[in-house]
Design a protein around this motif. Structure first.
Motif, PDB file in Angstrom:
ATOM      1  N   VAL A  14      -3.069   5.615  -4.969  1.00  0.00           N
ATOM      2  CA  VAL A  14      -3.757   5.018  -6.216  1.00  0.00           C
ATOM      3  C   VAL A  14      -2.739   5.217  -7.608  1.00  0.00           C
ATOM      4  O   VAL A  14      -2.585   6.318  -7.691  1.00  0.00           O
ATOM      5  CB  VAL A  14      -5.163   5.299  -6.478  1.00  0.00           C
TER       6      VAL A  14
ATOM      7  N   ARG B 269      -1.927  -2.759   3.428  1.00  0.00           N
ATOM      8  CA  ARG B 269      -3.008  -2.457   4.783  1.00  0.00           C
ATOM      9  C   ARG B 269      -2.015  -2.400   6.018  1.00  0.00           C
ATOM     10  O   ARG B 269      -1.237  -3.097   6.322  1.00  0.00           O
ATOM     11  CB  ARG B 269      -3.702  -3.700   4.831  1.00  0.00           C
TER      12      ARG B 269
ATOM     13  N   ALA C 181      -5.256   0.655  -5.229  1.00  0.00           N
ATOM     14  CA  ALA C 181      -4.667  -0.335  -5.971  1.00  0.00           C
ATOM     15  C   ALA C 181      -3.647   0.659  -6.598  1.00  0.00           C
ATOM     16  O   ALA C 181      -3.507   1.854  -7.063  1.00  0.00           O
ATOM     17  CB  ALA C 181      -5.410  -0.826  -7.052  1.00  0.00           C
TER      18      ALA C 181
ATOM     19  N   LYS D  18      -1.969  -3.740  -2.957  1.00  0.00           N
ATOM     20  CA  LYS D  18      -2.370  -2.810  -1.896  1.00  0.00           C
ATOM     21  C   LYS D  18      -1.559  -3.052  -0.738  1.00  0.00           C
ATOM     22  O   LYS D  18      -1.055  -4.293  -0.577  1.00  0.00           O
ATOM     23  CB  LYS D  18      -3.906  -3.182  -1.624  1.00  0.00           C
TER      24      LYS D  18
ATOM     25  N   GLY E 155      -4.838  -7.313  -3.800  1.00  0.00           N
ATOM     26  CA  GLY E 155      -5.655  -6.595  -2.980  1.00  0.00           C
ATOM     27  C   GLY E 155      -6.855  -7.168  -2.169  1.00  0.00           C
ATOM     28  O   GLY E 155      -7.716  -6.796  -1.692  1.00  0.00           O
TER      29      GLY E 155
ATOM     30  N   GLU F  43      -6.248   1.133   4.299  1.00  0.00           N
ATOM     31  CA  GLU F  43      -5.859   0.480   3.368  1.00  0.00           C
ATOM     32  C   GLU F  43      -5.575   1.345   1.960  1.00  0.00           C
ATOM     33  O   GLU F  43      -6.260   2.103   1.850  1.00  0.00           O
ATOM     34  CB  GLU F  43      -7.077  -0.533   3.105  1.00  0.00           C
ATOM     35  N   SER F  44      -4.302   1.068   1.178  1.00  0.00           N
ATOM     36  CA  SER F  44      -4.258   1.880   0.325  1.00  0.00           C
ATOM     37  C   SER F  44      -5.124   1.529  -1.085  1.00  0.00           C
ATOM     38  O   SER F  44      -5.717   0.357  -1.059  1.00  0.00           O
ATOM     39  CB  SER F  44      -2.723   1.696  -0.339  1.00  0.00           C
TER      40      SER F  44
ATOM     41  N   SER G 197      -2.564  -4.295  -9.222  1.00  0.00           N
ATOM     42  CA  SER G 197      -3.775  -4.317  -8.276  1.00  0.00           C
ATOM     43  C   SER G 197      -3.062  -4.408  -7.038  1.00  0.00           C
ATOM     44  O   SER G 197      -3.910  -5.026  -5.913  1.00  0.00           O
ATOM     45  CB  SER G 197      -4.843  -5.135  -8.660  1.00  0.00           C
TER      46      SER G 197
END
Length: 181
Positions: free
Chosen positions: A55, A132, A147, A130, A87, A144-145, A128
């Motif tokens: 994050v 996966r 943001a 991300k 995201g 999943e990371s 934002s």
């Protein structure tokens, strides 16, 4: 002395403090408790944990982009990595790469192939983004990371390679940007 081969049910609740109890039911009917209780152990479902990016990390568009994960569970053999600048993995997702050995745990994306920009994932600055990491044999297992930021960058367009600048002369320097800088 005895043993029992137990297949862990798919719908069992994960626990870090699970225990097994073996009880003699013949004695229980007489009002006595004869039992053995195991030490605590873990029951876990296969899962994928994202190690990087974290994050609020910052990835600069145009530089190498390292992605790391830990696949837990023997049934996860290959994974694919999906990137979303927003995201939103339903409407705005891009497959970075597939068929990676889950045990590899790392992949570095290069935004360029030599001097040519790749179009695998968009070159859009965002706060934002991300990733996966998905088990290819069971799409319901993924990590999943949070943001992170994909930061814009400058691309110098002039001077060209092998240009010469001369003292006391004017030279043109130009650039373009990728994303907001």
């Amino acid at each position: 002395t005895g043993s029992y081969s137990w297949t862990i049910p798919a719908d069992i609740t994960s626990s870090a403090t699970a225990k097994i109890r073996v009880k003699d039911m013949d004695w229980a009917t007489l009002g006595y408790t004869v039992q053995g209780i195991s030490n605590a152990f873990e029951i876990t479902s296969p899962r994928i944990d994202i190690v990087a990016p974290l994050v609020n990390d910052r990835v600069v568009i145009g530089t190498d982009f390292a992605m790391q994960w830990r696949a837990r569970g023997k049934d996860i053999s290959t994974v694919k990595i999906i990137y979303s600048p927003t995201g939103d993995f339903v409407n705005n997702a891009y497959t970075v790469i597939g068929s990676l050995a889950a045990s590899a745990g790392t992949y570095t994306y290069s935004w360029k192939n030599g001097d040519t920009w790749k179009d695998t994932i968009p070159r859009v600055a965002t706060s934002s983004a991300k990733i996966r990491v998905v088990d290819e044999s069971n799409q319901t297992i993924y990590g999943e990371s949070g943001a992170f930021r994909a930061a814009g960058t400058f691309v110098i367009t002039a001077p060209a390679a092998q240009s010469k600048f001369f003292v006391s002369k004017t030279a043109d320097i130009s650039w373009s940007t990728i994303g907001t800088v």
